[in-house]
Scaffold this motif. Structure first.
Motif, mmCIF file in Angstrom:
data_model
loop_
_atom_site.group_PDB
_atom_site.id
_atom_site.type_symbol
_atom_site.label_atom_id
_atom_site.label_comp_id
_atom_site.label_asym_id
_atom_site.label_seq_id
_atom_site.Cartn_x
_atom_site.Cartn_y
_atom_site.Cartn_z
ATOM 1 N N VAL A 17 2.605 0.108 -25.110
ATOM 2 C CA VAL A 17 1.744 -0.094 -26.272
ATOM 3 C C VAL A 17 0.731 -1.189 -25.952
ATOM 4 C CG1 VAL A 17 3.570 0.598 -27.867
ATOM 5 C CG2 VAL A 17 3.307 -1.822 -27.281
ATOM 6 N N PRO A 18 -0.399 -1.237 -26.667
ATOM 7 C CA PRO A 18 -1.403 -2.274 -26.415
ATOM 8 C C PRO A 18 -0.847 -3.679 -26.643
ATOM 9 C CG PRO A 18 -2.337 -0.489 -27.701
ATOM 10 C CD PRO A 18 -0.858 -0.259 -27.666
ATOM 11 N N ALA A 19 -1.037 -4.556 -25.658
ATOM 12 C CA ALA A 19 -0.470 -5.905 -25.737
ATOM 13 C C ALA A 19 -1.264 -6.832 -26.642
ATOM 14 C CB ALA A 19 -0.378 -6.503 -24.335
ATOM 15 N N ASP B 169 4.547 -11.657 -32.791
ATOM 16 C CA ASP B 169 3.629 -11.968 -31.688
ATOM 17 C C ASP B 169 2.631 -10.849 -31.440
ATOM 18 O OD1 ASP B 169 4.845 -14.398 -31.245
ATOM 19 O OD2 ASP B 169 6.210 -13.630 -29.702
ATOM 20 N N HIS B 170 2.831 -9.727 -32.089
ATOM 21 C CA HIS B 170 1.948 -8.569 -31.896
ATOM 22 C C HIS B 170 1.659 -7.919 -33.248
ATOM 23 C CE1 HIS B 170 2.776 -8.967 -27.602
ATOM 24 N NE2 HIS B 170 4.045 -9.037 -27.916
ATOM 25 N N PRO B 171 1.045 -8.668 -34.167
ATOM 26 C CA PRO B 171 0.839 -8.139 -35.522
ATOM 27 C C PRO B 171 -0.132 -6.961 -35.586
ATOM 28 C CG PRO B 171 -0.334 -10.207 -35.222
ATOM 29 C CD PRO B 171 0.519 -10.036 -34.005
ATOM 30 N N HIS B 172 -0.864 -6.714 -34.506
ATOM 31 C CA HIS B 172 -1.809 -5.598 -34.496
ATOM 32 C C HIS B 172 -1.115 -4.246 -34.357
ATOM 33 C CE1 HIS B 172 -0.945 -6.588 -30.322
ATOM 34 N NE2 HIS B 172 -1.344 -5.377 -29.969
ATOM 35 N N LEU B 173 0.152 -4.242 -33.906
ATOM 36 C CA LEU B 173 0.866 -2.992 -33.672
ATOM 37 C C LEU B 173 1.398 -2.414 -34.980
ATOM 38 C CD1 LEU B 173 2.941 -3.911 -30.486
ATOM 39 C CD2 LEU B 173 0.968 -2.371 -30.596
ATOM 40 N N LYS B 174 1.189 -1.133 -35.179
ATOM 41 C CA LYS B 174 1.828 -0.432 -36.283
ATOM 42 C C LYS B 174 3.268 -0.122 -35.848
ATOM 43 C CE LYS B 174 -2.005 -0.192 -38.689
ATOM 44 N NZ LYS B 174 -2.643 1.065 -39.076
ATOM 45 N N VAL C 244 -5.616 3.217 -29.156
ATOM 46 C CA VAL C 244 -4.897 4.188 -29.995
ATOM 47 C C VAL C 244 -4.449 5.421 -29.211
ATOM 48 C CG1 VAL C 244 -5.965 3.432 -32.149
ATOM 49 C CG2 VAL C 244 -7.074 5.212 -30.777
ATOM 50 N N LEU C 245 -4.919 5.545 -27.978
ATOM 51 C CA LEU C 245 -4.379 6.603 -27.122
ATOM 52 C C LEU C 245 -2.930 6.325 -26.756
ATOM 53 C CD1 LEU C 245 -7.394 7.191 -24.701
ATOM 54 C CD2 LEU C 245 -6.729 8.601 -26.668
ATOM 55 N N LEU D 110 1.959 -3.241 -22.938
ATOM 56 C CA LEU D 110 3.226 -3.950 -23.059
ATOM 57 C C LEU D 110 4.354 -2.924 -23.166
ATOM 58 C CD1 LEU D 110 4.771 -6.700 -23.864
ATOM 59 C CD2 LEU D 110 4.388 -5.926 -26.225
ATOM 60 N N PRO D 111 5.431 -3.035 -22.364
ATOM 61 C CA PRO D 111 6.536 -2.084 -22.487
ATOM 62 C C PRO D 111 7.400 -2.407 -23.711
ATOM 63 C CG PRO D 111 7.020 -3.696 -20.775
ATOM 64 C CD PRO D 111 5.617 -3.976 -21.240
ATOM 65 N N VAL D 112 7.734 -1.378 -24.457
ATOM 66 C CA VAL D 112 8.597 -1.553 -25.629
ATOM 67 C C VAL D 112 9.628 -0.424 -25.654
ATOM 68 C CG1 VAL D 112 6.800 -2.679 -27.013
ATOM 69 C CG2 VAL D 112 7.119 -0.195 -27.173
#
Length: 350
Positions: free
Chosen positions: A124-126, A64-69, A139-140, A36-38
């Motif tokens: 970042v991971p979507a 919508d993306h609670p897994h992201l730090k 995590v890469l 996902l672009p951020v």
């Protein structure tokens, strides 16, 4: 003539097998990490990080993306700034090199921008990772939360089953292969199946494809389900002309994790099925309806409904799901596919 395939012998548990039992995961668990672009920005002053996270999260929550730090340590050791922070999802309408400024992203002054550097675009991971391989890939790109399913991780790394369990799997798949070969001698498709009660280790039914005989719907899976129904006092077809299609008569003391008032389980509840070949959509759905617990198949099919297409065993919109593994005696099962191909070729030549 059948291809010359050496049959593996059922032996005492050993440290290794020439085949692997591999999990057939859900579509979501099997797929590569999507990105996902951020917009992100350097955190120039580490002391400002906590305040910035709080203020930015209030304006652009990552609900919508609670897994992201929200924050990561800068991946470059030569970087002049220690941290980087996700600001918000990127607008797909903007050009890739047209990154908005901080004042464009926070025009109302709700965030004190002191301590933030110029924004940049990153990926970042979507979605949250569901398996350790997905996590290691995710995590890469950016740090994420990961709630590991230990059973899935053990299945992936090959440590889920003991050698004694693998020895039993080999024995059960050998019976399915034997049934397939007996069916092939009758001119039927060489596909075999066996149903096992894992609690007792008893083989409850063994059969082969009968679709060229009794009924075009009687694939090996359907035959074995019907044989289990016979064992419980039901069943729809007679297999007197197919001596390899057999069942163990059950009584009220037989196993099963979910039973009716007579003590018998509902068809295949709590049982395992061994198949020489991946089942089709019809058979995969029949396994849903019969409440099978686990399925082990030898080789994939071009239109298989578990690992090849659809992943029916793990669909959340169905009222039952079951575990699936592949690869048990894969080489021997692949020989059966060759037999089938030779027979089809001979039919077309005639």
């Amino acid at each position: 003539m059948e291809p010359d395939c050496k049959r593996q012998k059922m032996a005492e548990p050993c440290n290794s097998y020439p085949w692997e039992v591999l999990p057939v995961l859900s579509e979501r668990e099997s797929q590569k990490v999507t990105l996902l672009p951020v917009y992100a920005a350097p955190v120039l002053d580490k002391k400002e990080a906590c305040r910035l996270v709080k203020d930015v999260s209030a304006v652009y929550p990552l609900s919508d993306h609670p897994h992201l730090k929200r924050v990561r340590a800068c991946p470059s050791v030569d970087s002049p700034h220690p941290l980087e922070m996700i600001l918000c999802p990127a607008s797909l309408k903007r050009e890739q090199d047209d990154v908005p400024s901080l004042t464009e992203l926070f025009p109302d002054g709700r965030v004190v921008l002191c301590g933030l550097g110029e924004p940049f675009l990153t990926q970042v991971p979507a979605s949250p990772p569901l398996t350790r391989p997905q996590y290691e890939e995710a995590v890469l790109h950016w740090p994420v939360s990961f709630h590991e399913n230990k059973r899935i991780s053990q299945a992936i790394d090959g440590s889920l089953f003991t050698d004694s369990q693998k020895a039993a799997m080999q024995n059960h798949m050998e019976l399915a292969i034997q049934a397939a070969k007996q069916g092939a001698r009758l001119g039927l498709k060489p596909v075999g199946a066996v149903v096992v009660d894992p609690a007792s280790g008893k083989v409850l039914a063994a059969g082969h494809d009968c679709r060229d005989g009794l009924n075009p719907l009687l694939h090996a899976t359907m035959v074995c389900i019907d044989l289990v129904a016979h064992a419980q006092g039901g069943g729809a077809y007679s297999y007197k002309d197919y001596p390899a299609c057999t069942f163990l008569q059950l009584d009220s003391s037989s196993g099963g994790s979910s039973s009716f008032s007579d003590g018998l389980p509902y068809i295949c509840t709590g049982y395992d099925m061994y198949l020489t070949r991946e089942p089709c959509v019809m058979c995969a759905m029949a396994l849903v309806h019969s409440r099978i617990e686990r399925v082990f198949y030898g080789v994939p099919s071009p239109h298989g409904a578990l690992g090849t297409e659809y992943h029916i065993h793990s669909r959340k919109d169905l009222n039952h799901r079951y575990e699936v593994f592949r690869g048990v005696l894969e080489d021997q099962c692949r020989c059966l596919v060759k037999i089938s191909a030779l027979k089809e070729s001979a039919r077309e030549t005639d």
